[in-house]
Design a protein around this motif. Structure first.
Motif, PDB file in Angstrom:
ATOM      1  N   MET A  98      43.142  36.962  42.071  1.00 37.18           N
ATOM      2  CA  MET A  98      42.092  37.434  42.805  1.00 37.18           C
ATOM      3  C   MET A  98      40.902  36.527  42.369  1.00 37.18           C
ATOM      4  O   MET A  98      40.987  35.891  41.322  1.00 37.18           O
ATOM      5  CB  MET A  98      41.575  38.895  42.879  1.00 37.18           C
ATOM      6  CG  MET A  98      41.186  39.276  41.266  1.00 37.18           C
ATOM      7  SD  MET A  98      40.851  41.215  41.436  1.00 37.18           S
ATOM      8  CE  MET A  98      42.399  42.024  41.823  1.00 37.18           C
ATOM      9  N   PRO A  99      39.883  36.588  43.395  1.00 37.30           N
ATOM     10  CA  PRO A  99      38.720  35.782  42.836  1.00 37.30           C
ATOM     11  C   PRO A  99      38.149  36.124  41.495  1.00 37.30           C
ATOM     12  O   PRO A  99      38.102  37.415  41.378  1.00 37.30           O
ATOM     13  CB  PRO A  99      37.692  35.869  44.128  1.00 37.30           C
ATOM     14  CG  PRO A  99      38.722  36.082  45.230  1.00 37.30           C
ATOM     15  CD  PRO A  99      39.869  36.835  44.780  1.00 37.30           C
ATOM     16  N   PHE A 229      38.138  35.738  51.720  1.00 38.71           N
ATOM     17  CA  PHE A 229      38.478  37.000  51.278  1.00 38.71           C
ATOM     18  C   PHE A 229      39.450  37.800  52.338  1.00 38.71           C
ATOM     19  O   PHE A 229      38.888  37.861  53.289  1.00 38.71           O
ATOM     20  CB  PHE A 229      37.173  38.104  50.863  1.00 38.71           C
ATOM     21  CG  PHE A 229      37.459  39.258  50.270  1.00 38.71           C
ATOM     22  CD1 PHE A 229      37.584  38.989  48.905  1.00 38.71           C
ATOM     23  CD2 PHE A 229      37.829  40.250  50.787  1.00 38.71           C
ATOM     24  CE1 PHE A 229      37.868  40.316  48.145  1.00 38.71           C
ATOM     25  CE2 PHE A 229      38.093  41.335  50.052  1.00 38.71           C
ATOM     26  CZ  PHE A 229      38.192  41.551  48.807  1.00 38.71           C
ATOM     27  N   SER A 230      40.844  37.856  51.929  1.00 43.17           N
ATOM     28  CA  SER A 230      41.671  38.458  53.046  1.00 43.17           C
ATOM     29  C   SER A 230      41.833  39.827  52.980  1.00 43.17           C
ATOM     30  O   SER A 230      41.467  40.603  52.178  1.00 43.17           O
ATOM     31  CB  SER A 230      42.954  37.885  52.646  1.00 43.17           C
ATOM     32  OG  SER A 230      43.718  38.245  51.385  1.00 43.17           O
ATOM     33  N   THR A 231      42.118  40.508  53.990  1.00 36.74           N
ATOM     34  CA  THR A 231      42.317  41.777  54.328  1.00 36.74           C
ATOM     35  C   THR A 231      43.593  42.243  53.178  1.00 36.74           C
ATOM     36  O   THR A 231      43.224  43.390  52.907  1.00 36.74           O
ATOM     37  CB  THR A 231      43.079  42.226  55.572  1.00 36.74           C
ATOM     38  OG1 THR A 231      41.926  41.541  56.563  1.00 36.74           O
ATOM     39  CG2 THR A 231      43.247  43.566  56.043  1.00 36.74           C
ATOM     40  N   SER A 232      44.574  41.623  53.120  1.00 37.69           N
ATOM     41  CA  SER A 232      45.542  42.026  51.896  1.00 37.69           C
ATOM     42  C   SER A 232      44.877  42.142  50.527  1.00 37.69           C
ATOM     43  O   SER A 232      45.171  42.951  49.874  1.00 37.69           O
ATOM     44  CB  SER A 232      46.824  41.005  51.954  1.00 37.69           C
ATOM     45  OG  SER A 232      46.046  39.579  51.544  1.00 37.69           O
ATOM     46  N   LEU A 233      43.965  41.386  50.079  1.00 38.97           N
ATOM     47  CA  LEU A 233      43.208  41.431  48.907  1.00 38.97           C
ATOM     48  C   LEU A 233      42.486  42.867  49.102  1.00 38.97           C
ATOM     49  O   LEU A 233      42.329  43.420  47.980  1.00 38.97           O
ATOM     50  CB  LEU A 233      42.310  40.254  48.545  1.00 38.97           C
ATOM     51  CG  LEU A 233      41.629  40.059  47.341  1.00 38.97           C
ATOM     52  CD1 LEU A 233      43.027  40.054  46.215  1.00 38.97           C
ATOM     53  CD2 LEU A 233      41.027  38.778  47.143  1.00 38.97           C
ATOM     54  N   LEU A 234      41.790  43.026  50.261  1.00 37.52           N
ATOM     55  CA  LEU A 234      41.056  44.386  49.894  1.00 37.52           C
ATOM     56  C   LEU A 234      41.925  45.555  49.998  1.00 37.52           C
ATOM     57  O   LEU A 234      41.832  46.482  49.231  1.00 37.52           O
ATOM     58  CB  LEU A 234      40.279  44.561  51.719  1.00 37.52           C
ATOM     59  CG  LEU A 234      39.388  45.619  51.657  1.00 37.52           C
ATOM     60  CD1 LEU A 234      38.281  45.691  50.875  1.00 37.52           C
ATOM     61  CD2 LEU A 234      38.852  45.928  53.279  1.00 37.52           C
ATOM     62  N   ILE A 235      43.092  45.456  50.637  1.00 41.93           N
ATOM     63  CA  ILE A 235      44.190  46.634  50.447  1.00 41.93           C
ATOM     64  C   ILE A 235      44.434  46.613  48.935  1.00 41.93           C
ATOM     65  O   ILE A 235      44.805  47.636  48.510  1.00 41.93           O
ATOM     66  CB  ILE A 235      45.187  46.492  51.484  1.00 41.93           C
ATOM     67  CG1 ILE A 235      44.849  46.576  52.939  1.00 41.93           C
ATOM     68  CG2 ILE A 235      46.387  47.476  51.253  1.00 41.93           C
ATOM     69  CD1 ILE A 235      45.779  46.051  53.917  1.00 41.93           C
ATOM     70  N   THR A 236      45.193  45.393  48.428  1.00 37.07           N
ATOM     71  CA  THR A 236      45.372  45.529  47.226  1.00 37.07           C
ATOM     72  C   THR A 236      44.385  46.198  46.355  1.00 37.07           C
ATOM     73  O   THR A 236      44.654  46.830  45.272  1.00 37.07           O
ATOM     74  CB  THR A 236      45.581  44.045  46.818  1.00 37.07           C
ATOM     75  OG1 THR A 236      46.695  43.666  47.626  1.00 37.07           O
ATOM     76  CG2 THR A 236      46.266  43.953  45.050  1.00 37.07           C
ATOM     77  N   LEU A 304      34.658  50.922  46.362  1.00 38.89           N
ATOM     78  CA  LEU A 304      35.968  51.406  46.649  1.00 38.89           C
ATOM     79  C   LEU A 304      36.579  52.621  45.853  1.00 38.89           C
ATOM     80  O   LEU A 304      36.764  53.681  46.310  1.00 38.89           O
ATOM     81  CB  LEU A 304      37.157  50.457  46.640  1.00 38.89           C
ATOM     82  CG  LEU A 304      37.104  49.347  47.562  1.00 38.89           C
ATOM     83  CD1 LEU A 304      38.091  48.307  47.297  1.00 38.89           C
ATOM     84  CD2 LEU A 304      37.187  49.376  49.079  1.00 38.89           C
ATOM     85  N   TYR A 305      36.158  52.574  44.688  1.00 38.81           N
ATOM     86  CA  TYR A 305      36.556  53.808  43.701  1.00 38.81           C
ATOM     87  C   TYR A 305      35.719  54.930  43.897  1.00 38.81           C
ATOM     88  O   TYR A 305      36.318  56.027  43.850  1.00 38.81           O
ATOM     89  CB  TYR A 305      36.355  53.233  42.175  1.00 38.81           C
ATOM     90  CG  TYR A 305      36.833  54.156  41.187  1.00 38.81           C
ATOM     91  CD1 TYR A 305      38.231  53.864  40.885  1.00 38.81           C
ATOM     92  CD2 TYR A 305      36.066  55.052  40.479  1.00 38.81           C
ATOM     93  CE1 TYR A 305      38.698  54.730  39.728  1.00 38.81           C
ATOM     94  CE2 TYR A 305      36.562  56.085  39.406  1.00 38.81           C
ATOM     95  CZ  TYR A 305      37.912  55.762  39.388  1.00 38.81           C
ATOM     96  OH  TYR A 305      38.585  56.463  38.234  1.00 38.81           O
TER      97      TYR A 305
END
Length: 333
Positions: A98-99, A229-236, A304-305
């Motif tokens: 990830m970044p 920044f991808s959607t998959s990275l947000l879900i991860t 997110l947390y």
């Protein structure tokens, strides 16, 4: 109508999403030195929020919780030892997929202190050791003024990121600790007033957080941080937050039972030891990372947390509330 009522109840979470969305279309308004000058306004807002926190803390309840040293040691080790060890173990893995700014956001999440209000509220709902929770949540916030920037420097310094440690600690103490102490000193004069205006006072910290979130995301959008920044990275990232919370909650439950805590102390340990503060975390990040254009991404893990911990711990608190307790149960000392 049920959906509308639910959205009203969760207005703060809706507000965070709205703040991020608004930042996309109006980045010039909220950016540093932008039209609204939020970087200046939020400094005063943060000071006011922690003044009100100090005003609301009961000295009597804190004193009552002081003697339970085993609980205090357990909670503070969970917050400032076990959580940071997650970065020691998994940090290089985060940096590999990830970044760097997002990975450091997880590092920052792991070294934050506990919350005050929600830790105490959940402990009360779960029939836990309330004086112990008040003492530990307050102690965590005070320790975090020094420990959080120290751990940020230690972990991120190894990856080439630097900060002025002494300046950060002094700035955080001035921004958070000093107003809290002043609030305690003014408690005899202003507590009754605060109780009369509890509906507004209780929401003020959330309003300030929304302004800071909006400002941080305006800065990050202005600097093009989110383009890759991808959607998959947000879900991860969301899944990582949820897994971390599950591991910590059930690990602390297991540990609390192994050291012989009764129900009240276990509840306080779980809710004080697993929570991470959004209210102090965001303003601390503004000091620690200064005007870093990556601040929006660094703040994403705690953002997110926060809703995940509130939701899961609320469910857990209700389960604890249903536990039948012996009438003579008292906190361990």
């Amino acid at each position: 109508m049920n959906l509308i009522n639910k959205l009203k109840q969760e207005w703060f979470l809706v507000g965070m999403v709205a703040a991020m969305a608004l930042a996309i279309v109006t980045p010039d308004w909220g950016k540093s030195e932008g039209i609204l000058h939020l970087d200046t306004i939020t400094v005063f807002g943060i000071a006011l929020v922690f003044f009100l926190h100090g005003l609301g803390l009961s000295p009597k309840a804190i004193v009552e919780g002081v003697s339970n040293w085993k609980l205090h040691l357990f909670v503070q080790c969970a917050t400032f030892v076990v959580y940071p060890m997650l970065w020691v173990i998994f940090g290089h893995g985060f940096l590999s997929f990830m970044p760097a700014a997002l990975a450091f956001g997880f590092c920052y999440l792991f070294v934050l202190p506990s919350t005050i209000s929600s830790s105490v509220a959940m402990t009360a709902i779960g029939k836990g050791n309330l004086p112990g929770a008040i003492f530990n949540a307050s102690l965590s916030s005070i320790i975090g003024v020094v420990i959080t920037p120290l751990l940020v420097q230690f972990f991120m310094g190894m990856e080439g990121a630097e900060l002025n440690l002494v300046e950060s600690v002094l700035s955080i103490a001035k921004m958070l600790l000093l107003p809290m102490v002043l609030g305690q000193l003014m408690r005899p004069l202003l507590f009754e007033w605060a109780q009369r205006h509890k509906a507004v006072v209780g929401k003020l910290d959330k309003y300030v957080i929304l302004l800071i979130v909006y400002s941080a995301f305006c800065d990050s959008i202005e600097h093009g941080i989110w383009r890759d920044f991808s959607t998959s990275l947000l879900i991860t990232s969301t899944l990582i937050c949820f897994i971390v919370l599950l591991v910590m909650v059930h690990g602390i439950q297991w540990g609390a039972r192994r050291v012989g805590f009764n129900h009240q102390d276990e509840v306080a340990a779980v809710f004080c030891g697993t929570k991470k503060t959004l209210a102090a975390g965001i303003p601390m990040a503004k000091v620690i990372f200064d005007h870093n254009p990556n601040l929006g991404m660094i703040l994403l893990p705690i953002m997110l947390y926060h809703p995940i911990q509130i939701f899961y711990c609320a469910v857990l608190a209700n389960r604890y509330a249903k536990v039948e307790l012996p009438s003579a149960t008292s906190p361990n000392h």
